[in-house]
Design a protein around this motif. Structure first.
Motif, PDB file in Angstrom:
ATOM      1  N   HIS A  19       0.851  -1.191   0.000  1.00 53.75           N
ATOM      2  CA  HIS A  19       0.000   0.000   0.000  1.00 53.75           C
ATOM      3  C   HIS A  19       0.885   1.239   0.000  1.00 53.75           C
ATOM      4  N   ARG A  20       0.319   2.334  -0.496  1.00 51.72           N
ATOM      5  CA  ARG A  20       1.004   3.628  -0.493  1.00 51.72           C
ATOM      6  C   ARG A  20       0.229   4.549   0.431  1.00 51.72           C
ATOM      7  N   LEU A  21       0.908   5.100   1.427  1.00 52.15           N
ATOM      8  CA  LEU A  21       0.283   6.028   2.368  1.00 52.15           C
ATOM      9  C   LEU A  21       0.045   7.353   1.659  1.00 52.15           C
ATOM     10  N   VAL A  22      -1.223   7.760   1.587  1.00 50.16           N
ATOM     11  CA  VAL A  22      -1.584   8.987   0.883  1.00 50.16           C
ATOM     12  C   VAL A  22      -1.682  10.168   1.843  1.00 50.16           C
ATOM     13  N   GLU A  23      -2.363   9.972   2.945  1.00 47.42           N
ATOM     14  CA  GLU A  23      -2.571  11.060   3.911  1.00 47.42           C
ATOM     15  C   GLU A  23      -2.700  10.453   5.299  1.00 47.42           C
ATOM     16  N   SER A  40      -4.617   4.928   2.742  1.00 44.43           N
ATOM     17  CA  SER A  40      -3.627   4.323   1.855  1.00 44.43           C
ATOM     18  C   SER A  40      -4.318   3.721   0.638  1.00 44.43           C
ATOM     19  N   VAL A  41      -3.542   3.587  -0.447  1.00 47.23           N
ATOM     20  CA  VAL A  41      -4.052   3.014  -1.687  1.00 47.23           C
ATOM     21  C   VAL A  41      -3.238   1.765  -1.979  1.00 47.23           C
ATOM     22  N   GLY A  42      -3.957   0.656  -2.266  1.00 45.63           N
ATOM     23  CA  GLY A  42      -3.311  -0.616  -2.553  1.00 45.63           C
ATOM     24  C   GLY A  42      -3.051  -0.805  -4.035  1.00 45.63           C
ATOM     25  N   GLN A  43      -2.485  -1.966  -4.380  1.00 50.41           N
ATOM     26  CA  GLN A  43      -2.123  -2.270  -5.752  1.00 50.41           C
ATOM     27  C   GLN A  43      -3.323  -2.262  -6.692  1.00 50.41           C
ATOM     28  N   LYS A  44      -4.432  -2.781  -6.270  1.00 49.46           N
ATOM     29  CA  LYS A  44      -5.618  -2.854  -7.129  1.00 49.46           C
ATOM     30  C   LYS A  44      -6.542  -1.674  -6.913  1.00 49.46           C
ATOM     31  N   LYS A  45      -5.950  -0.519  -6.587  1.00 50.91           N
ATOM     32  CA  LYS A  45      -6.679   0.740  -6.386  1.00 50.91           C
ATOM     33  C   LYS A  45      -7.690   0.638  -5.247  1.00 50.91           C
ATOM     34  N   TYR A 137     -11.049   7.071  -7.118  1.00 51.34           N
ATOM     35  CA  TYR A 137     -11.048   5.615  -7.094  1.00 51.34           C
ATOM     36  C   TYR A 137     -12.433   4.987  -6.956  1.00 51.34           C
ATOM     37  N   CYS A 138     -13.368   5.679  -6.364  1.00 51.70           N
ATOM     38  CA  CYS A 138     -14.710   5.110  -6.179  1.00 51.70           C
ATOM     39  C   CYS A 138     -15.695   5.585  -7.243  1.00 51.70           C
TER      40      CYS A 138
END
Length: 189
Positions: A19-23, A40-45, A137-138
Motif C-alpha cells: 500500500h502507499r500512504l496517501v494522507e 492508503s491506496v493498494g495495488q488494485k486501487k 477511485y470510487c
C-alpha cells in the motif's frame, strides 16, 4: 517531522502490505500512545482507512554511572494497525457543526466511528483527501454533512493547495484593505 513520520509508517506498515500512504493525521484516543488516522491506496486501487497506534515501549536500566538510559523497542513493534476500513464502505462523513471550531468528526461505516483530530485544520485536511480519493477511485462523490464547504471544495478563493496558502491569501487581502483604508481621499468640491 510529519514527513519523517510518513516515511517511517510507509516503510514499516504500508510498503510490506503493498500500500502507499496517501494522507495521515494525528488523532486523540483514550489509550496511551500516539494514534493516527491513515489513508492508503493498494495495488488494485483499493483505498483503505486505518487507525495506527504507535506505542514506543521504553524500559529504564541503571548503568554503572547510575544514569538512566532508555532502550527503545524495534520500530516494527511500535506501529500497529488497530482498525481498517475500505473507502467503499464509507457512507457519510459528518463534521458535526460547521459553525464551531470542532476537531471531532464522524465516519459512518456499518457502525459510526468518532474521530477526534488534534486540530480542526487536520480534520479538514483528511476530509479533502477523502473527497479527492473517493472521486478518483470510487467514481462517486463522498457524502459530506455539517462541514464548511468552501474549505473542502476548491473554488476561486479557497483551494486545496493547503491551509498555509489559504491563510497567506487572507493575510494578503487584509493587508491590502488596511493600506487602502489609510490612503487619503482627495476632497474636490
Amino acid at each position: 517531522m510529519s514527513s519523517l513520520l510518513r516515511e517511517e509508517m510507509q516503510r514499516v506498515l504500508f510498503r510490506p502490505a503493498k500500500h502507499r500512504l496517501v494522507e495521515f493525521i494525528e488523532i486523540e484516543e483514550p489509550t496511551p500512545g500516539r494514534h493516527f488516522l491513515c489513508v492508503s491506496v493498494g495495488q488494485k486501487k483499493v483505498v483503505q482507512l486505518s487507525v495506527v497506534h504507535c506505542q514506543i515501549s521504553q524500559s529504564t536500566q541503571k548503568s554503572g554511572s547510575k544514569k538512566l538510559q532508555a532502550k527503545r523497542s524495534s520500530i516494527q513493534e511500535c506501529y500497529k494497525r488497530t482498525e481498517i476500513w475500505s473507502l467503499h464502505d464509507l457512507t457519510l462523513v459528518d463534521g458535526r457543526d460547521p459553525d464551531v471550531d470542532d476537531s471531532c468528526f464522524l465516519l459512518h461505516f456499518d457502525k459510526v466511528r468518532t474521530v477526534t483530530a488534534v486540530t480542526c485544520s487536520a480534520k479538514y485536511t483528511m476530509v479533502r483527501a477523502l473527497v479527492a480519493l473517493c472521486d478518483r477511485y470510487c467514481q462517486r462523490p463522498l457524502n459530506l454533512q455539517n462541514f464548511d464547504f468552501p474549505y473542502i471544495k476548491p473554488t476561486t478563493y479557497y483551494s486545496n493547495r493547503g491551509d498555509c496558502v489559504v491563510l497567506s491569501q487572507i493575510c494578503f487581502y487584509a493587508c491590502n484593505l488596511v493600506c487602502l483604508s489609510m490612503c487619503p481621499v482627495p476632497l474636490d468640491a
